[in-house]
Enzyme design. Structure first.
Site, PDB file in Angstrom:
ATOM      1  N   TRP A 162       0.812  -1.217   0.000  1.00  0.00           N
ATOM      2  CA  TRP A 162       0.000   0.000   0.000  1.00  0.00           C
ATOM      3  C   TRP A 162       0.842   1.262   0.000  1.00  0.00           C
ATOM      4  O   TRP A 162       0.472   2.256  -0.626  1.00  0.00           O
ATOM      5  CB  TRP A 162      -1.017  -0.028   1.144  1.00  0.00           C
ATOM      6  CG  TRP A 162      -2.072  -1.072   0.869  1.00  0.00           C
ATOM      7  CD1 TRP A 162      -2.210  -2.277   1.485  1.00  0.00           C
ATOM      8  CD2 TRP A 162      -3.077  -1.031  -0.158  1.00  0.00           C
ATOM      9  NE1 TRP A 162      -3.249  -2.987   0.912  1.00  0.00           N
ATOM     10  CE2 TRP A 162      -3.796  -2.245  -0.094  1.00  0.00           C
ATOM     11  CE3 TRP A 162      -3.433  -0.098  -1.129  1.00  0.00           C
ATOM     12  CZ2 TRP A 162      -4.849  -2.544  -0.959  1.00  0.00           C
ATOM     13  CZ3 TRP A 162      -4.484  -0.383  -1.991  1.00  0.00           C
ATOM     14  CH2 TRP A 162      -5.183  -1.585  -1.901  1.00  0.00           C
TER      15      TRP A 162
ATOM     16  N   LYS B 201     -12.292  -1.545   7.888  1.00  0.00           N
ATOM     17  CA  LYS B 201     -11.537  -2.556   8.652  1.00  0.00           C
ATOM     18  C   LYS B 201     -11.831  -2.413  10.141  1.00  0.00           C
ATOM     19  O   LYS B 201     -12.469  -3.263  10.735  1.00  0.00           O
ATOM     20  CB  LYS B 201     -10.057  -2.430   8.337  1.00  0.00           C
ATOM     21  CG  LYS B 201      -9.811  -2.679   6.835  1.00  0.00           C
ATOM     22  CD  LYS B 201      -8.420  -2.371   6.413  1.00  0.00           C
ATOM     23  CE  LYS B 201      -8.263  -2.234   4.919  1.00  0.00           C
ATOM     24  NZ  LYS B 201      -8.426  -3.448   4.156  1.00  0.00           N
TER      25      LYS B 201
ATOM     26  N   ASP C 289      -1.234   7.011   6.053  1.00  0.00           N
ATOM     27  CA  ASP C 289      -2.346   6.143   5.670  1.00  0.00           C
ATOM     28  C   ASP C 289      -2.511   5.151   6.820  1.00  0.00           C
ATOM     29  O   ASP C 289      -1.651   4.298   7.039  1.00  0.00           O
ATOM     30  CB  ASP C 289      -2.006   5.416   4.363  1.00  0.00           C
ATOM     31  CG  ASP C 289      -3.041   4.350   4.010  1.00  0.00           C
ATOM     32  OD1 ASP C 289      -4.060   4.224   4.727  1.00  0.00           O
ATOM     33  OD2 ASP C 289      -2.833   3.635   3.001  1.00  0.00           O
TER      34      ASP C 289
HETATM   35  N1  PMP Z   1      -4.244   1.561   2.331  1.00  0.00           N
HETATM   36  C1  PMP Z   1      -4.226   0.429   3.063  1.00  0.00           C
HETATM   37  C2  PMP Z   1      -3.224   0.299   4.158  1.00  0.00           C
HETATM   38  C3  PMP Z   1      -5.156  -0.581   2.793  1.00  0.00           C
HETATM   39  O1  PMP Z   1      -5.143  -1.705   3.517  1.00  0.00           O
HETATM   40  C4  PMP Z   1      -6.097  -0.410   1.761  1.00  0.00           C
HETATM   41  C5  PMP Z   1      -7.152  -1.462   1.456  1.00  0.00           C
HETATM   42  N2  PMP Z   1      -6.863  -2.732   1.784  1.00  0.00           N
HETATM   43  C6  PMP Z   1      -6.054   0.770   1.016  1.00  0.00           C
HETATM   44  C7  PMP Z   1      -5.126   1.735   1.333  1.00  0.00           C
HETATM   45  C8  PMP Z   1      -7.033   1.016  -0.098  1.00  0.00           C
HETATM   46  O2  PMP Z   1      -8.268   1.231   0.459  1.00  0.00           O
HETATM   47  P1  PMP Z   1      -9.592   1.425  -0.444  1.00  0.00           P
HETATM   48  O3  PMP Z   1      -9.839   0.133  -1.123  1.00  0.00           O
HETATM   49  O4  PMP Z   1     -10.613   1.773   0.574  1.00  0.00           O
HETATM   50  O5  PMP Z   1      -9.326   2.524  -1.385  1.00  0.00           O
END
Ligand code: PMP
Length: 372
Positions: free
Chosen positions: A103, A203, A179
């Protein structure tokens, strides 16, 4: 129907009480006699719900004065670009990134797309890519001093690693942006060390469709003119933090009920205690086994996403079948991480996770260990 022990990485298991309240809200939200999706976002019921959620966030996370709590849509993926467009109305900002995993890398890719259009200038301050992202890389203090912003991912959902706030006295240099999608509300963190924090709700904080942004007021500019109004922090702040346009009220309701549940359960300290108990039960079973092994460096192990694998990868499918027979779902690892760790397992232990589910998984690990 068989009880499912849900270890999905998000959307994930909600606390049972939150699920029940959401079910009720689908035919009568807050005594209005209407389902949540049939109520105007300009009604007092929705305004009150958003206002109370914002106050709960401030109380639970100890948000200092001078910060705003906002709810936007589009998930954390939208924020990868949106936060940059919100703060780059004027001069091009230098952003230092910590390349800590899947991520963190997605955030970097998004920023590079904006770099082409002169929104920002991207630097990679540290990376654990060479080590297959088995830990969050250490960042030396002087590396962040030339940056306006430093971006980190506090929990790498697909890699099973987590930033230790205690080991990060280096919040020096530029303004820190995080994030926190997969560990917000699972442990306390020093809000004042960050200029901006964002997280998708699905989450630890409810259901998909709501994204929380906690931002220092001094960073809220008008934002770039290309920014859609509902994504503009300045606009959302004017509209009670969430109501610039029609939001996903069901998702906001999920956040509201989850925040109430966290408060009732004893707040963030209690969430942290429980999450440590769950993670330590699972890591102990993995470490005590001769057929399984953990994937990440011990000191970087996440309390949210536990990654492990069979020492003999030929047994991977057999273990998945055993889990399936016992009602365990969602423990297959993230497909993007197979290239690093081979076929592996990931058990997600967010706030809604139960010790009962963890004990079931621990029992199956022991059974498999004895059999093999
Ligand atoms: N950042 C992290 C740390 C994540 O775990 C995720 C989703 N698993 C995201 C960003 C992306 O999130 P979204 O699908 O809500 O855009």
């Amino acid at each position: 129907m068989m009880h499912k022990a849900n270890f999905n990485a998000g959307p994930a298991l909600l606390p049972q009480e939150v699920e029940e309240k959401l079910r009720r809200a689908t035919f009568d939200f807050g005594g209005t006699g209407l389902p949540i999706w049939s109520i105007s976002h300009r009604s007092s019921a929705i305004e009150q719900m958003c206002g109370e959620s914002i106050e709960l966030v401030k109380e639970l996370l100890n948000v200092p004065k001078g910060y705003s709590v906002l709810f936007v849509s589009g998930g954390a993926t939208t924020q990868f670009k949106s936060w940059i467009m919100n703060i780059s109305g004027g001069r091009v900002k230098t952003i230092g990134y910590i390349d800590s995993g899947h991520w963190g890398n997605e955030a970097i890719k998004a920023a590079r797309e904006l770099e082409v259009h002169s929104f920002c200038s991207v630097r990679i301050l540290a990376s654990s890519a060479k080590d297959k992202y088995r830990f969050i890389p250490y960042l030396a203090n002087d590396e962040c001093h030339e940056c306006d912003f430093v971006h980190c991912t506090t929990n790498e959902t697909a890699n099973g690693t987590q930033l230790a706030f205690e080991l990060s006295p280096q919040y020096g240099g530029g303004t820190w942006v995080a994030d926190m999608t997969s560990d917000i509300f699972s442990r306390p963190f020093p809000v004042s060390c960050f200029g901006l924090v964002y997280a998708g709700a699905q989450k630890n904080l409810g259901i998909a469709g709501a994204t929380i942004v906690i931002v220092r007021d001094s960073l809220i500019e008008d934002g770039h003119k290309a920014l859609p109004a509902p994504l503009s922090y300045a606009e959302q702040k004017k509209w009670k933090g969430a109501l610039r346009n029609t939001p996903d009220t069901l998702a906001l309701c999920g956040v509201y009920y989850t925040l109430q549940w966290i408060q009732k359960r004893g707040g963030i300290a209690e969430m942290q205690k429980r999450s440590r108990e769950r993670a330590s039960a699972l890591y102990s079973a993995i470490d005590g086994s001769s057929v399984f092994e953990g994937v990440c460096a011990d000191y970087a192990r996440s309390t949210m996403n536990v990654l492990f694998r069979l020492r003999d990868q030929g047994r991977h499918d057999a273990f998945l079948r055993l889990c399936e027979r016992h009602g365990i779902v969602g423990i297959k690892g993230h497909s993007g991480s197979d290239k690093h760790y081979g076929p592996h397992l990931r058990a997600s232990l967010y706030n809604g996770q139960t010790m009962e589910n963890v004990n079931l998984l621990v029992d199956l690990i022991k059974v498999f260990d004895r059999r093999n």
